[in-house]
Design an enzyme around this catalytic site. Structure first.
Site, short mmCIF file in Angstrom:
data_model
loop_
_atom_site.label_atom_id
_atom_site.label_comp_id
_atom_site.label_asym_id
_atom_site.label_seq_id
_atom_site.Cartn_x
_atom_site.Cartn_y
_atom_site.Cartn_z
N TYR A 31 59.44 39.91 -11.00
CA TYR A 31 58.96 39.05 -9.89
C TYR A 31 59.67 39.41 -8.59
O TYR A 31 60.68 38.80 -8.23
CB TYR A 31 59.23 37.58 -10.21
N TRP A 35 58.94 33.09 -4.82
CA TRP A 35 58.12 32.05 -5.45
C TRP A 35 58.59 30.67 -5.02
O TRP A 35 59.78 30.44 -4.83
CB TRP A 35 58.20 32.16 -6.97
N TRP A 37 58.51 27.24 -6.43
CA TRP A 37 59.43 26.33 -7.13
C TRP A 37 60.69 27.06 -7.59
O TRP A 37 61.74 26.44 -7.74
CB TRP A 37 58.73 25.48 -8.20
N ASP A 169 51.85 28.97 -16.80
CA ASP A 169 50.59 29.70 -16.73
C ASP A 169 49.72 29.69 -17.99
O ASP A 169 48.55 29.37 -17.93
CB ASP A 169 50.87 31.16 -16.35
N ARG A 201 54.04 37.71 -23.12
CA ARG A 201 53.35 37.46 -21.85
C ARG A 201 51.93 36.93 -22.11
O ARG A 201 51.44 37.00 -23.24
CB ARG A 201 53.26 38.78 -21.05
N TYR A 352 56.07 32.93 -23.89
CA TYR A 352 56.03 32.38 -22.53
C TYR A 352 55.96 30.85 -22.53
O TYR A 352 56.89 30.20 -22.99
CB TYR A 352 54.81 33.03 -21.87
N TRP A 353 54.87 30.27 -22.07
CA TRP A 353 54.78 28.81 -21.97
C TRP A 353 54.13 28.18 -23.20
O TRP A 353 53.62 27.08 -23.13
CB TRP A 353 54.04 28.42 -20.69
N GLU A 396 64.87 34.60 -18.83
CA GLU A 396 63.79 33.80 -18.25
C GLU A 396 63.42 32.63 -19.18
O GLU A 396 63.27 31.50 -18.75
CB GLU A 396 62.58 34.71 -18.01
C1 9WN Z 1 52.70 33.81 -11.61
C2 9WN Z 1 58.25 33.30 -10.99
C3 9WN Z 1 57.04 32.67 -11.67
C4 9WN Z 1 57.29 31.20 -12.04
C5 9WN Z 1 56.20 30.65 -12.94
C6 9WN Z 1 56.03 31.57 -14.14
C7 9WN Z 1 55.73 33.00 -13.66
C8 9WN Z 1 53.99 34.21 -12.34
C9 9WN Z 1 53.69 35.39 -13.25
O1 9WN Z 1 56.76 33.46 -12.83
O2 9WN Z 1 54.47 33.04 -13.05
O3 9WN Z 1 53.00 32.85 -10.64
O4 9WN Z 1 53.48 36.48 -12.72
O5 9WN Z 1 53.65 35.22 -14.48
O6 9WN Z 1 55.04 31.11 -14.99
O7 9WN Z 1 56.52 29.35 -13.36
O8 9WN Z 1 57.36 30.43 -10.88
O9 9WN Z 1 59.38 33.09 -11.77
#
Ligand code: 9WN
Length: 429
Positions: A31, A35, A37, A169, A201, A352-353, A396
């Protein structure tokens, strides 16, 4: 065993390592942009070790805000290309500062609460109030954006329009929409599965829906009223709405400190609370659920989002204790808190979630329990969360059964919230 001070040192090094001049990327390779939050949580951790840098994190995030008050889920770094989807998928975003490029959706609005926390970590009251005074209006506009442009009919609850907005997600809560064959009109690339194990993922089917929704939302210029008749995804998310309510309460505390009228008045708060509890509670599940606005039904899937009323201040101590005990009881053999209980269809301990443990979610539950006076429950979760970090590092997310670290390494919010949990073992109500 690694000491608390060493943990804090390591966490600080993770945050410094992910620092990109004014913002902190959530993780090094997975990432690379900013972002929403994530930066809110990151600022809370930074405030303990470098208060001006925490202020800067939030300033940078706010530089991506829109003319209508929305703070987008991603503020892109133009110099970085190895993340998909890039800004080309979000044309004509109405960013206030035209030099900035962003995504076209938002994320759980924890930012006003984070600003309250960061402010409280500044011992100099004049400095604190001066900073809060600068941020009060953009934060109020952020919350009001949702109340104004993301509500449907008479309900004050906020509609989310994309699984990415939930921050969770690929939660099985959203399977009702992924299973229906929606695909974007154009091919798209993925980078995430080249960086971490694809098994941990979202699937190709999940991404087909994500990219379909991106196209739909962008084609209607980010205006919910325009695409509501067409979208398969318009949801009252239990976590997102709890975050909105918590932020309203915290922004009102900032308003009180500044001698301003409340950002959200008592009548609006009461209506919101009534709607949340009336609409999202599922008596049989003993948990809050999410509501499919298009289908007009509660989504029959239990996840940890249903506990976030505890964080939001939307459930009392008795209710909260019952809810969390029931969640533990149905999660034997799991570390706390699995993002999905194992008896729920769609549970997957690595994906993941769909089962793994997340530091952000645990932190939200811990702070909520503490504010309700459920101190030993909070402490139990705090200790278990820190144990996991001590053992596995700043991953993560963590395997729901074994605790093995998964996803990105050196993950910023895991590091930042660890600093907060160590430096501020308890928060007052
Ligand atoms: C899409 C950055 C973000 C978190 C999210 C998490 C993940 C992104 C992705 O990563 O989402 O926004 O590419 O999977 O689900 O909660 O803010 O850490």
């Amino acid at each position: 065993m690694i000491s608390d001070d060493q943990l804090i040192e390591q966490a600080t090094a993770v945050l410094r390592g992910n620092d990109v001049e004014g913002y902190t990327k959530p993780s090094r390779r997975l990432y690379p942009h900013q972002w929403n939050w994530d930066s809110a949580f990151i600022a809370i951790g930074l405030a303990h070790v470098d208060w001006p840098r925490a202020v800067r994190e939030i300033e940078t995030l706010l530089s991506g805000r829109w003319t209508n008050g929305m703070i987008p889920h991603i503020r892109y770094n133009r110099a970085v290309e190895d993340y998909a989807p890039g800004p080309e998928w979000w044309p004509d975003v109405p960013v206030l500062d035209r030099r900035q490029v962003t995504s076209g959706i938002s994320q759980p609005p924890v930012l006003p609460s984070a600003v309250y926390d960061v402010g409280m970590l500044q011992p100099d009251e004049t400095r604190r109030r001066r900073w809060w005074a600068q941020l009060f209006l953009p934060l109020r506009e952020f919350l009001q954006f949702f109340a104004r442009e993301r509500t449907v009919g008479a309900s004050p609850l906020v509609v989310i329009v994309h699984p990415w907005e939930s921050g969770a997600d690929n939660s099985p809560r959203w399977d009702f929409a992924t299973g229906r064959g929606f695909r974007p009109s154009r091919p798209y690339r993925r980078v995430d599965t080249t960086v971490v194990d694809a098994a941990a993922r979202p699937t190709a089917r999940d991404y087909d829906l994500y990219m379909y929704l991106v196209e739909l939302i962008a084609a209607h210029r980010y205006d919910l009223a325009a695409y509501l008749p067409k979208t398969p995804f318009a949801v009252y998310d239990a976590l997102f709405n709890a975050a909105w309510y918590r932020s309203a309460l915290d922004l009102n505390r900032i308003a009180a400190a500044l001698g301003q009228p409340p950002a959200v008045d008592a009548a609006a708060l009461g209506a919101f609370r009534g709607a949340y509890r009336g609409m999202l509670w599922d008596e049989q599940a003993g948990l809050f659920r999410d509501f499919d606005v298009k289908g007009g039904t509660l989504i029959p899937v239990d996840t940890v989002a249903g506990l976030m009323a505890i964080y939001g201040g939307l459930a009392d101590a008795d209710e909260s204790e019952k809810m969390i005990d029931a969640y533990y009881e149905r999660s034997p053999g799991c570390l706390r808190l699995p993002s999905v209980p194992p008896d729920q269809g769609g549970f997957d301990p690595v994906k993941y979630w769909r089962g793994p443990v997340w530091v952000s979610i645990n932190w939200m539950a811990i702070r909520g329990l503490q504010r309700l006076g459920l101190v030993s429950k909070a402490e139990d979760l705090r200790v278990q969360t820190l144990d996991l970090i001590r053992r596995e590092g700043y991953s993560e997310y963590f395997h729901a059964h074994s605790g093995q670290g998964l996803g990105g390494n050196d993950f910023s919010w895991s590091a930042a919230l660890t600093i907060d949990l160590l430096r501020r073992p308890e928060v007052p109500a």
